[in-house]
Design an enzyme around this catalytic site. Structure first.
Site: not given
Ligand code: NAD
Ligand code: DAU
Length: 354
Positions: A135-137, A161, A165
């Site tokens: 992630t970019d975080e 989180y 990561k």
């Molecule tokens: P998600 O939370 O939707 O899915 C995570 C999956 O991992 C689920 O299916 C869960 O059951 C499985 N899991 C959790 N713990 C586990 C374990 N111990 N063993 C096996 N499986 C397990 O997550 P996502 O949003 O699909 O993100 C996937 C990956 O991409 C993550 O590594 C996250 O850090 C990264 N990522 C997400 C975003 C985003 O915006 N969602 C952006 C950048 C990177």
């Molecule tokens: O940047 C990549 C990341 O993006 C991933 O690594 C994470 O897995 C993914 O969850 C996401 O993280 P964020 O914290 O940026 O996403 P989220 O959707 O939780 O929040 C997006 C923005 O919106 C953040 O600034 C918080 C704000 N927010 C979020 C929620 C849930 C609100 O204002 N209200 C809300 O109820």
């Protein structure tokens, strides 16, 4: 030649989109190892469940015996690692699962992958890839005039989180540097699209707007995120798997920096258009709530390396991607109903009540 991929976390949001996309190519066979936490959903994968090229295994990436057995049985040519605890707010309420899965789980996978890779023939060893999806975080927070994150930006994770990561990224890097394991890391910005669990901003706002519920915006709503359509992210991962240089990291982003309030207002307009209510705009539901502790102000990704070196580019614009996404959530009642019951309701009640 057949690509046999072991995917971890393939029942989650990005992993399931990745599996569905790759399964369209008949040269791929995929084993999906997923623990099925609250975020894992096998409904996402119903269309491939009966395909002989697809196998699902329920299990934990931290279970080294299981991982070792799977690697020996499936003999994969690559491992693509999505499994993680992924929600920042949950990591603030309870970081332990984040350390267990994101740090210790990734360590377990690396150890088993190293043992497996070490036992392959020279040809298979040079072909094998371990792609770590991150992630970019990990880079922390930008000021309004800072340049976007590049692959050389120093790590400065701010939430549990992000720190978990970042730890996993460091381990992946070390396994390449020390042991030569052919690892690649992608650091991506915020994804959106179908199958995202509605604890995250975009699906939460769509569903609350549909239902006439308050739309919670943290702080002043001016935190900036860089949005990428999930299928573009999946294409980027596939590109890195195919063409990336082992040991390298690639930043992935959509060049779509937007303050949260703009995203929320755009969704309101789309829901008003696609599911007209009683004539009042959904924008009237916007409710500013207490800010997330340590809330990162701005993320922005410089994705020029993957574009220049590997030829990947996002296809979807934010406008077209948001339109598709809102439509998907409004049309897929069964999926939404299944994920918004039980423990989901409890999370919403606890998290938004303070
Ligand atoms: P998600 O939370 O939707 O899915 C995570 C999956 O991992 C689920 O299916 C869960 O059951 C499985 N899991 C959790 N713990 C586990 C374990 N111990 N063993 C096996 N499986 C397990 O997550 P996502 O949003 O699909 O993100 C996937 C990956 O991409 C993550 O590594 C996250 O850090 C990264 N990522 C997400 C975003 C985003 O915006 N969602 C952006 C950048 C990177
Ligand atoms: O940047 C990549 C990341 O993006 C991933 O690594 C994470 O897995 C993914 O969850 C996401 O993280 P964020 O914290 O940026 O996403 P989220 O959707 O939780 O929040 C997006 C923005 O919106 C953040 O600034 C918080 C704000 N927010 C979020 C929620 C849930 C609100 O204002 N209200 C809300 O109820």
């Amino acid at each position: 030649m057949q690509d046999r991929i072991l995917v971890t976390g393939g029942a989650g949001f990005i992993g399931s989109n990745f599996i569905l996309q790759r399964m369209q190519d008949s040269s791929f066979s995929i084993t999906n190892l997923d623990k099925l936490t609250y975020a894992g959903n096998l409904r996402n994968l119903e269309s491939v469940a009966g395909d002989r090229r697809y196998t699902f295994v329920q299990g934990d990436i931290g279970d080294r015996k299981l991982v070792s057995q799977l690697l020996a049985e499936q003999n994969p040519t690559a491992l693509v690692h999505f499994a993680a605890e992924s929600h920042v707010d949950r990591s603030i309420r309870g970081p332990e699962d984040f350390i267990r899965t994101n740090v210790n789980g990734t360590f377990a996978l690396l150890e088993e992958a190293r043992a497996y890779w070490g036992g392959l023939s020279e040809e298979d060893r040079s072909r094998f890839r371990f792609v770590h999806v991150s992630t970019d975080e990990v880079y922390g927070s930008l000021g309004p005039d800072d340049r976007p994150f590049s692959e050389t930006t120093p790590y400065a994770p701010n939430s549990p989180y992000a720190a978990s990561k970042a730890s996993s990224d460091h381990l992946v890097r070390a396994y390449h540097h020390t042991f030569g394991l052919p690892t690649l890391t992608t650091n991506c910005s915020n994804n959106y699209g179908r199958f995202q669990f509605p604890e995250k901003l975009i699906p939460l706002i769509i569903l609350n707007a549909r239902d006439g519920k308050p739309l919670p915006v943290y702080g002043d709503g001016k935190n900036v995120r860089d949005w990428l359509y999930v299928e573009d992210h999946c294409e980027a991962i596939a590109t890195v798997l195919r063409k990336g240089r082992p040991g390298d990291t690639y930043n992935v982003g959509g060049w779509n920096e937007k303050p949260n309030i703009e995203i929320v207002e755009t969704i309101c307009d789309l829901v008003d258009e696609m599911a007209p209510g009683n004539g009042t705009s959904r924008k009237e539901l916007i409710t500013y709530v207490k800010d997330r502790p340590g809330h990162d102000r701005r993320y922005a990704m410089d994705a020029s390396k993957i574009e220049r070196e590997l030829g990947w580019r996002p296809k979807e614009t934010l406008e077209s991607g948001l339109r598709k996404t809102v439509r998907w959530y409004l049309e897929n009642h069964d999926w939404v109903a299944a994920v918004t019951s039980g423990s989901y309701r409890q999370w919403i009640a606890t998290h938004y009540s303070v």
